[in-house]
Design an enzyme around this catalytic site. Structure first.
Site, PDB file in Angstrom:
ATOM      1  N   ASN A  17     -43.027 -56.461 -28.321  1.00  0.00           N
ATOM      2  CA  ASN A  17     -42.830 -57.813 -28.834  1.00  0.00           C
ATOM      3  C   ASN A  17     -44.153 -58.404 -29.295  1.00  0.00           C
ATOM      4  O   ASN A  17     -45.223 -57.985 -28.862  1.00  0.00           O
ATOM      5  CB  ASN A  17     -42.176 -58.704 -27.773  1.00  0.00           C
ATOM      6  CG  ASN A  17     -43.034 -58.890 -26.558  1.00  0.00           C
ATOM      7  OD1 ASN A  17     -43.476 -57.911 -25.961  1.00  0.00           O
ATOM      8  ND2 ASN A  17     -43.266 -60.125 -26.166  1.00  0.00           N
ATOM      9  N   CYS A  51     -39.133 -60.434 -30.693  1.00  0.00           N
ATOM     10  CA  CYS A  51     -38.821 -59.549 -29.576  1.00  0.00           C
ATOM     11  C   CYS A  51     -39.095 -58.095 -29.955  1.00  0.00           C
ATOM     12  O   CYS A  51     -39.114 -57.724 -31.133  1.00  0.00           O
ATOM     13  CB  CYS A  51     -37.358 -59.700 -29.180  1.00  0.00           C
ATOM     14  SG  CYS A  51     -36.955 -61.320 -28.519  1.00  0.00           S
ATOM     15  N   GLU A  74     -37.182 -55.576 -29.697  1.00  0.00           N
ATOM     16  CA  GLU A  74     -36.070 -54.972 -30.433  1.00  0.00           C
ATOM     17  C   GLU A  74     -36.190 -55.252 -31.935  1.00  0.00           C
ATOM     18  O   GLU A  74     -35.954 -54.376 -32.767  1.00  0.00           O
ATOM     19  CB  GLU A  74     -34.724 -55.495 -29.918  1.00  0.00           C
ATOM     20  CG  GLU A  74     -34.416 -55.091 -28.494  1.00  0.00           C
ATOM     21  CD  GLU A  74     -34.838 -56.107 -27.448  1.00  0.00           C
ATOM     22  OE1 GLU A  74     -34.213 -56.165 -26.392  1.00  0.00           O
ATOM     23  OE2 GLU A  74     -35.811 -56.874 -27.702  1.00  0.00           O
ATOM     24  N   CYS A 109     -31.535 -61.077 -30.070  1.00  0.00           N
ATOM     25  CA  CYS A 109     -31.521 -59.638 -30.320  1.00  0.00           C
ATOM     26  C   CYS A 109     -30.096 -59.094 -30.374  1.00  0.00           C
ATOM     27  O   CYS A 109     -29.784 -58.220 -31.177  1.00  0.00           O
ATOM     28  CB  CYS A 109     -32.338 -58.898 -29.269  1.00  0.00           C
ATOM     29  SG  CYS A 109     -34.105 -59.209 -29.423  1.00  0.00           S
TER      30      CYS A 109
END
Length: 136
Positions: free
Chosen positions: A50, A58, A60, A96
């Site tokens: 992140n 984030c 992801e 996310c």
């Protein structure tokens, strides 16, 4: 919600996520560095962490963005990790979950179940009644 057992590839994803986390951990003001790894359907793996700030991203997002930037469009499994969490796995936040739903709703996400066991579920199952773009 269908649940899937972890494979050796999934365990490797967790290791890759923890490795990128270890190499990039920032214990600065945010103290919440997260590692992530994604497996594409063609076998390629990407990793990321992140990026914090006023409008942070984030792990992801960073990881999927790296894969997409490399031309990937078909994803198999993703995991977010931190070494202080149960089984070192963190469930995706709401933002996310929405991003995964929009980009790859059938990607499998590694999470801890109600008993603290690692499982995989589809991103679409993590966000019931998700927002979808209106197609007219």
């Amino acid at each position: 919600m269908e649940r899937y057992q972890l494979t050796d590839h999934d365990k490797r994803l967790i290791e890759i996520g923890l490795d990128v986390l270890k190499k990039n951990f920032d214990d600065g003001i945010y103290n919440h560095t997260v590692g992530c790894a994604v497996l594409c359907k063609n076998g390629n793996m990407y990793k990321g962490v992140n990026c914090d700030g006023i409008h942070g991203s984030c792990a992801e997002y960073i990881t999927i963005g790296s894969a997409i930037s490399a031309g990937e469009r078909e994803f198999e499994t993703i995991v977010a990790v931190h070494d202080k969490h149960l089984n070192c796995v963190i469930p995706p936040c709401g933002n996310c979950r929405q991003m995964l739903y929009e980009y790859c709703p059938d990607i499998k996400v590694i999470v801890n179940d109600e008993k603290g066991q690692l499982i995989k579920v589809k991103a679409r199952d993590l966000l019931p009644f998700a927002w979808e773009p209106v197609i007219c």
